[in-house]
Design a protein around this motif. Structure first.
Motif, mmCIF file in Angstrom:
data_model
loop_
_atom_site.group_PDB
_atom_site.id
_atom_site.type_symbol
_atom_site.label_atom_id
_atom_site.label_comp_id
_atom_site.label_asym_id
_atom_site.label_seq_id
_atom_site.Cartn_x
_atom_site.Cartn_y
_atom_site.Cartn_z
ATOM 1 N N GLY A 170 16.825 49.655 56.658
ATOM 2 C CA GLY A 170 18.054 50.217 57.238
ATOM 3 C C GLY A 170 19.244 49.474 56.960
ATOM 4 N N PRO A 171 20.181 49.383 57.958
ATOM 5 C CA PRO A 171 21.404 48.658 57.456
ATOM 6 C C PRO A 171 21.039 46.980 57.731
ATOM 7 N N SER A 225 28.645 48.629 55.324
ATOM 8 C CA SER A 225 27.989 49.769 55.364
ATOM 9 C C SER A 225 27.284 50.106 53.854
ATOM 10 N N HIS A 226 27.718 49.585 53.032
ATOM 11 C CA HIS A 226 26.732 49.744 51.813
ATOM 12 C C HIS A 226 25.784 48.466 51.711
ATOM 13 N N ALA A 237 19.205 53.318 48.955
ATOM 14 C CA ALA A 237 20.317 53.702 47.779
ATOM 15 C C ALA A 237 20.764 55.296 48.159
ATOM 16 N N GLN A 238 20.175 55.920 48.467
ATOM 17 C CA GLN A 238 20.645 57.551 48.857
ATOM 18 C C GLN A 238 21.436 57.479 50.174
ATOM 19 N N ALA A 239 21.093 56.515 51.063
ATOM 20 C CA ALA A 239 22.148 56.470 52.249
ATOM 21 C C ALA A 239 23.398 55.346 51.866
ATOM 22 N N GLY A 240 23.557 55.345 50.703
ATOM 23 C CA GLY A 240 24.692 54.360 50.303
ATOM 24 C C GLY A 240 24.493 52.806 50.810
#
Length: 172
Positions: free
Chosen positions: A77-78, A87-88, A119-122
């Motif tokens: 996750g983050p 956020s990336h 990666a899909q979540a940025g």
């Protein structure tokens, strides 16, 4: 052997996940973490069930299932590090496979899945923490293009244990 399927982890997986996590620690970290710490590790199913049910925003936990048995688990996750708040920036928090299923591709499948989800979540700029003495795990992460980034911390796991941070910048 049957194919390995990856699916979202549910609270019903708590016993299997906690069992394989503790088994993984006891097998992989023997000689790196004091035996007294490893030998006293509980399989805390209630804690795991609660963590899974109350998963934080952006956190993804997945399990690898083979022949109806949970054989691996990954959480990502983050990024949680204070110096990586963007956020990336993502983090793989944990990746464990039942010791009897090591070196059969399950960990690679789980890790590839987690990196893809991030990666899909940025969150393609990914870090992870690994025991400094854990050469096999470090080689595994390096095979995915991760390298030490200079981060290091000392954990108290019944004695001082060093962890190092690995990073793979976003793959463009």
């Amino acid at each position: 052997m049957a194919e390995v399927a990856i699916r979202m982890c549910t609270p019903q997986d708590a016993e299997a996940v906690e069992g394989l996590r503790v088994a993984g620690w006891k097998s992989a970290y023997r000689g790196m973490i004091p035996d007294s710490f490893l030998d006293s590790m509980p399989v805390n199913v209630d804690r795991r069930r609660k963590l899974t049910a109350e998963r934080a925003d952006g956190v993804v936990e997945s399990v690898a299932v083979q022949d109806g048995t949970v054989v691996g688990w990954v959480a990502a996750g983050p990024c949680r590090d204070d110096d990586r708040p963007q956020s990336h920036q993502g983090e793989v928090y944990a990746c464990y496979v039942l010791p009897q299923r090591w070196r059969q591709g399950v960990g690679r499948l789980l890790f590839t899945h987690a990196a893809g989800v991030l990666a899909q979540a940025g969150r393609g700029d990914i870090t992870l923490w690994v025991l400094e003495a854990n050469s096999p795990a470090r080689r595994f992460y390096e095979s995915f293009g991760f390298h030490r980034d200079g981060g290091r911390q000392i954990l108290d796991l019944g004695g001082p244990v060093a962890e190092v941070r690995y990073r793979r910048p976003a793959v463009l």
